[in-house]
Scaffold this active site. Structure first.
Site, PDB file in Angstrom:
ATOM      1  N   ASP A 257       0.860  -1.172   0.000  1.00 60.03           N
ATOM      2  CA  ASP A 257       0.000   0.000   0.000  1.00 60.03           C
ATOM      3  C   ASP A 257       0.904   1.233   0.000  1.00 60.03           C
ATOM      4  O   ASP A 257       2.128   1.130   0.193  1.00 60.03           O
ATOM      5  CB  ASP A 257      -0.917  -0.018   1.232  1.00 60.03           C
ATOM      6  CG  ASP A 257      -2.209   0.754   1.007  1.00 60.03           C
ATOM      7  OD1 ASP A 257      -2.213   1.664   0.151  1.00 60.03           O
ATOM      8  OD2 ASP A 257      -3.198   0.480   1.693  1.00 60.03           O
ATOM      9  N   GLU A 453     -10.581   6.540   4.546  1.00 61.09           N
ATOM     10  CA  GLU A 453      -9.566   5.905   5.386  1.00 61.09           C
ATOM     11  C   GLU A 453      -9.599   6.427   6.820  1.00 61.09           C
ATOM     12  O   GLU A 453     -10.665   6.583   7.409  1.00 61.09           O
ATOM     13  CB  GLU A 453      -8.195   6.034   4.731  1.00 61.09           C
ATOM     14  CG  GLU A 453      -8.154   5.405   3.357  1.00 61.09           C
ATOM     15  CD  GLU A 453      -6.778   5.349   2.741  1.00 61.09           C
ATOM     16  OE1 GLU A 453      -5.879   4.729   3.346  1.00 61.09           O
ATOM     17  OE2 GLU A 453      -6.587   5.913   1.644  1.00 61.09           O
TER      18      GLU A 453
END
Length: 582
Positions: A257, A453
């Protein structure tokens, strides 16, 4: 590979964010990939700007000379509910809404359209699907999950992967199953937190969709920011190598990521070795990618990372590039779907509109308030009634989403959809001076505003972060949370105030909730005559008016339990599978 230098091999393992890397640098350092981070857009964010950008990186990386093999780079993007970074693209409901639709055939249509619109812009890799099985609505990525159980997700996975990767050698894009693994199970729903669960639970619930993805031919998997019982997934050799690559026989490559290895330790140099040795093949290092290249070269020279591990990573990356036909493909603007007229077309938008219709869940319909009469005198209000940015949510145009309608030239707000078929509907921002005698019914569109997020986390106590951080081997990246409670009346008091103002005047109120998660809505539900959960429906708001006026019946069913209160062990207000219809 036998003719590649160490620099060329490490270059293939490197992915940079395009704003930190020019096309010339991509060539110089032999980069394997670049990507557009959420909200990272070229020029005026039009289709032609994306194609020009894609061509420039392809052209530079494809040059073959004495120092370069001319291996084209992959260009990745977070196209997670349509090509959501790009203006005029078709934006679909986020996954939580698609889970409520429970329609695998629809999911295949959405994946195919997403593929075509990504290809129209010249890119060839999307960081989707998200296969997280979310267990806590405090998590800021809750809306990226299809369901609290893997059942619906497993029905979807094959259609998503094949829809994206179909005819990959000529006109598909790479799919990426993410995030490996357990991100939906973190304690307190903390983004990048710790999943303190047994192997049995991890395997049965959270690994399950990945097995389906691998069997469906997914070629890339993204490692997760979270930890499993204290150990970071980005540095977890057991999960990345022993389970994913060896036991499950995943033959593609693992990508990190964004800056995911940064949090393995306080020392970036040591983090790189841990990440590579654990089994990550390509590293998304958004800005300090040159330092990554230098440090990894040092590790190989010193023996702290073996050349065999580097060779394995590069072999996996090149195998994927060969399998997708990237080495023979023309430049992006000359590929089959480049700049195609189908981009953002009415045909594509009709599928998104259908997805909205199928995703809506009716929680209450007192005395058959719905469907509404199209000739009724309707007051439309609420902060989300005429705000396409809000109805699209996070990961739309910008990372944290946007507010307003200016970025959405061809889209339809909920208000636009209502006004189109109800000539006596009126939009009002303020309701204090509304005369109830002027209206038959009110539609109040309430709920959350965009987030993504960690910025979407709900945390009622900062001690939760301290507790989580103390139990993780590595660092935890903390963002300011969206709020401190999942009770809507406390989180957005303006919504209940608007509803109450109207019900006190004697108007029946139809509530439409825009939300990326299941919230405590007891007060709002009690005051409403009808209550509709619209999730984050995307750009085609008229799909809601199709249903509330009765042209189409409600079909959506909850894919998550709906909480009654903050006590996690209590019975839900509405169980998974609930949903009324006419």
């Amino acid at each position: 590979m036998s003719n590649m230098t160490l620099a060329q091999k490490i270059g293939q393992m490197t992915q940079a964010e395009r704003q930190s890397c020019t096309p010339a640098e991509a060539k110089k350092f032999h980069l394997g990939s670049v990507m557009c981070g959420a909200g990272s857009t070229p020029g005026e964010n039009k289709l032609k700007d994306w194609l020009t950008m894609a061509d420039s990186y392809w052209q530079s990386s494809s040059v073959k000379d004495a120092c370069h093999h001319g291996i084209p780079l992959l260009f990745g993007v977070d196209a997670i509910h349509g090509h959501n970074n790009l203006c005029q693209a078709t934006i679909f409901p986020h996954n939580i809404g698609l889970g409520a639709a429970n329609d695998p055939a629809l999911i295949k249509e959405i994946a195919i359209i997403t593929r075509k619109e990504v290809l129209a812009s010249g890119l060839d890799w999307t960081f989707a699907p998200n296969l997280a099985v979310a267990k806590n609505q405090h998590w800021g990525r809750f809306y990226e999950s299809f369901s609290q159980s893997p059942d619906i997700t497993n029905k979807y996975v094959n259609n998503i992967i094949t829809g994206l990767q179909n005819q990959l050698h000529t006109e598909g894009i790479l799919a990426c199953a993410k995030h490996w693994v357990g991100d939906g199970a973190t304690s307190y729903g903390i983004d990048q937190g710790d999943a303190k669960i047994s192997w049995q639970v991890l395997n049965k619930t959270h690994i399950s969709p990945y097995i389906t993805a691998i069997n469906s031919g997914v070629m890339t998997v993204m490692a997760s920011f979270n930890s499993w019982n204290g150990d970071k997934c980005h540095g977890h050799k057991f999960l990345l190598t022993d389970i994913l690559k060896k036991q499950l026989k995943f033959s593609g490559f693992v990508v990190s990521d964004m800056n995911g290895i940064d949090y393995l330790s306080d020392d970036f140099y040591l983090s790189i070795a841990q990440g590579v040795n654990s089994g990550i093949d390509m590293f998304l290092v958004s800005e300090n990618w040159k330092q990554f290249i230098r440090y990894l070269s040092n590790h190989v020279e010193l023996g702290t990372v073996s050349i065999s591990r580097v060779n394995d990573a590069v072999r996996r990356i090149l195998t994927v590039k060969v399998a997708m036909g990237l080495l023979e493909a023309p430049k992006p603007s000359k590929r089959k779907w480049a700049n195609d007229n189908s981009f953002g077309s009415m045909e594509h938008r009709e599928v998104a509109r259908k997805a909205v219709r199928k995703s809506l869940v009716l929680l209450k319909n007192h005395q058959n308030t719905l469907p509404l009469d199209k000739a009724a005198r309707i007051l439309v209000t609420g902060k989300n009634a005429n705000n396409i940015g809000h109805q699209c949510g996070g990961f739309t145009i910008a990372w944290q989403g946007v507010s307003g309608n200016d970025e959405f030239e061809q889209a339809t707000s909920i208000w636009h959809g209502i006004k189109k078929i109800a000539p006596n509907a009126f939009l009002k921002e303020q309701v204090e001076h509304v005369n109830a005698n002027d209206h038959d019914v009110a539609i109040v569109v309430i709920g959350e505003t965009p987030y993504a997020e960690g910025f979407g986390d709900i945390r009622n106590d900062d001690n939760l972060i301290i507790e989580a951080g103390s139990q993780i081997n590595g660092q935890i990246n903390v963002s300011e949370p969206y709020g401190s409670t999942i009770e809507l009346q406390s989180l957005h008091s303006e919504d209940y105030a608007t509803i109450k103002e109207l019900t006190d005047k004697g108007l029946p109120v139809v509530v439409i909730l825009i939300s990326g998660r299941t919230l405590i809505i007891n007060s709002e539900l009690e005051e409403s005559a009808a209550f509709v959960v619209a999730w984050l429906p995307g750009t085609e708001g008229q799909g809601i008016s199709d249903v509330i006026f009765g042209d189409v019946n409600f079909q959506g069913k909850l894919s998550f339990d709906w909480p009654k209160n903050t006590v996690t062990s209590s019975l839900p207000l509405f169980p998974q599978g609930f949903g009324l219809h006419y």
